[in-house]
Design a protein around this motif. Sequence first.
Motif, PDB file in Angstrom:
ATOM      1  N   GLU A  32     -13.660 -40.837   9.817  1.00  0.00           N
ATOM      2  CA  GLU A  32     -13.686 -41.032   8.370  1.00  0.00           C
ATOM      3  C   GLU A  32     -15.115 -41.128   7.863  1.00  0.00           C
ATOM      4  O   GLU A  32     -15.436 -40.645   6.767  1.00  0.00           O
ATOM      5  N   ALA A  33     -16.007 -41.720   8.660  1.00  0.00           N
ATOM      6  CA  ALA A  33     -17.413 -41.847   8.247  1.00  0.00           C
ATOM      7  C   ALA A  33     -18.068 -40.469   8.132  1.00  0.00           C
ATOM      8  O   ALA A  33     -18.789 -40.174   7.166  1.00  0.00           O
ATOM      9  N   VAL A  34     -17.812 -39.612   9.121  1.00  0.00           N
ATOM     10  CA  VAL A  34     -18.387 -38.259   9.090  1.00  0.00           C
ATOM     11  C   VAL A  34     -17.780 -37.452   7.947  1.00  0.00           C
ATOM     12  O   VAL A  34     -18.482 -36.733   7.229  1.00  0.00           O
ATOM     13  N   ARG A  35     -16.464 -37.577   7.772  1.00  0.00           N
ATOM     14  CA  ARG A  35     -15.802 -36.853   6.688  1.00  0.00           C
ATOM     15  C   ARG A  35     -16.404 -37.226   5.332  1.00  0.00           C
ATOM     16  O   ARG A  35     -16.665 -36.369   4.484  1.00  0.00           O
ATOM     17  N   GLN A  36     -16.632 -38.527   5.127  1.00  0.00           N
ATOM     18  CA  GLN A  36     -17.196 -38.977   3.862  1.00  0.00           C
ATOM     19  C   GLN A  36     -18.611 -38.452   3.674  1.00  0.00           C
ATOM     20  O   GLN A  36     -19.014 -38.086   2.559  1.00  0.00           O
ATOM     21  N   ARG A  37     -19.375 -38.416   4.785  1.00  0.00           N
ATOM     22  CA  ARG A  37     -20.736 -37.886   4.696  1.00  0.00           C
ATOM     23  C   ARG A  37     -20.746 -36.414   4.280  1.00  0.00           C
ATOM     24  O   ARG A  37     -21.565 -35.971   3.475  1.00  0.00           O
ATOM     25  N   VAL A  38     -19.786 -35.670   4.815  1.00  0.00           N
ATOM     26  CA  VAL A  38     -19.670 -34.253   4.474  1.00  0.00           C
ATOM     27  C   VAL A  38     -19.257 -34.095   3.005  1.00  0.00           C
ATOM     28  O   VAL A  38     -19.809 -33.258   2.266  1.00  0.00           O
TER      29      VAL A  38
END
Length: 339
Positions: A32-38
Amino acid sequence: MKRPTSFDIAALAGVSQATVSRALSQGGVVSEAVRQRVVDAAAQLNYTVDVNARKLRSKKINTIAVLISEDMDKSDSPINPFFMPLIGSILKYAGSKGYDVLVSLQKQSDNWGSDYGHARRADGIIFLGYNDYDTYTKKVAVLGEMGEPWVLWGPVIPEHPNLVIGSDNEGGAYSAVKHLIGLGRRRIAFLGEPSASHLEYKERFEGYVRALTEAGITPDPELMIDCFISREDGVAAIERLIREGVAFDAVFAVADLLAVGAIQQLLRAGLSVPKDVSVMGFDDLWVCTCTSPMLSTVRQDTTEAAHVLVDALDVLISGQPVELKRIPTQLIIRESCGG
């Protein structure tokens, strides 16, 4: 300015381009952290998905076609007015499922079945209206041969090789005529064309006959007027009954436009509706509440119909089988029947 790409997002977010694709498509394993960063990087770059490129990659163009056949013989408008709210509901529901919708009016002479199949303009097709059912099914059979998904709004025929979705025409007509009989009406005229070319109206005729027979009333051929679905045909049908001296105390019309014409001509002839003659239609068009008296009718649920049509086509596009379905009707009692 150059249009931002998924590679630009990857560079800004510090991830691979493949991770960007998984994050934006909600697919694959991405934290979820990477998805939000993207997502934040995409928003910063004002990035929007290239829908055309996605369609080319997936071989699915997320588009369905609604083809409307000319369905009116004697009117400036070639489209059956019943289809107007149905089309609106299809557009709204298909959009909520992520489909774009192409809407096109097809002439009877057009070879639209093979044209849409070969051109691959849509993932699937919804057909509305047909002037002659036999001719119509021959055209859409071409799509079946090519393996193209399609559904047709019309009479429900279990033997049909593809999917046809429609209202409970026989049951709706039965409930309407039974209601008229319950009001004491015995001489009920039938307005419509119950032929093999118009199977929906044939089903409504069967409901009319069943209600009469169950009540011990012998159907009288003098009360059965073959006509199509225009207001003018309704006027002409009542003119004929009166001119020929046929006694009748009620009218059941297979479409609201016929019933509206019937009411107009009955009033012109000095008859009271519903005191002298009760009138019942079928469809529940918006015009039903604009007539005087307001028209009693059988309602076809256009919202439910749209959902069933789009859902069925969606399933067919995914390569899964679907089942035939009838949509229940509802008897709507207003002023014109006297009940």
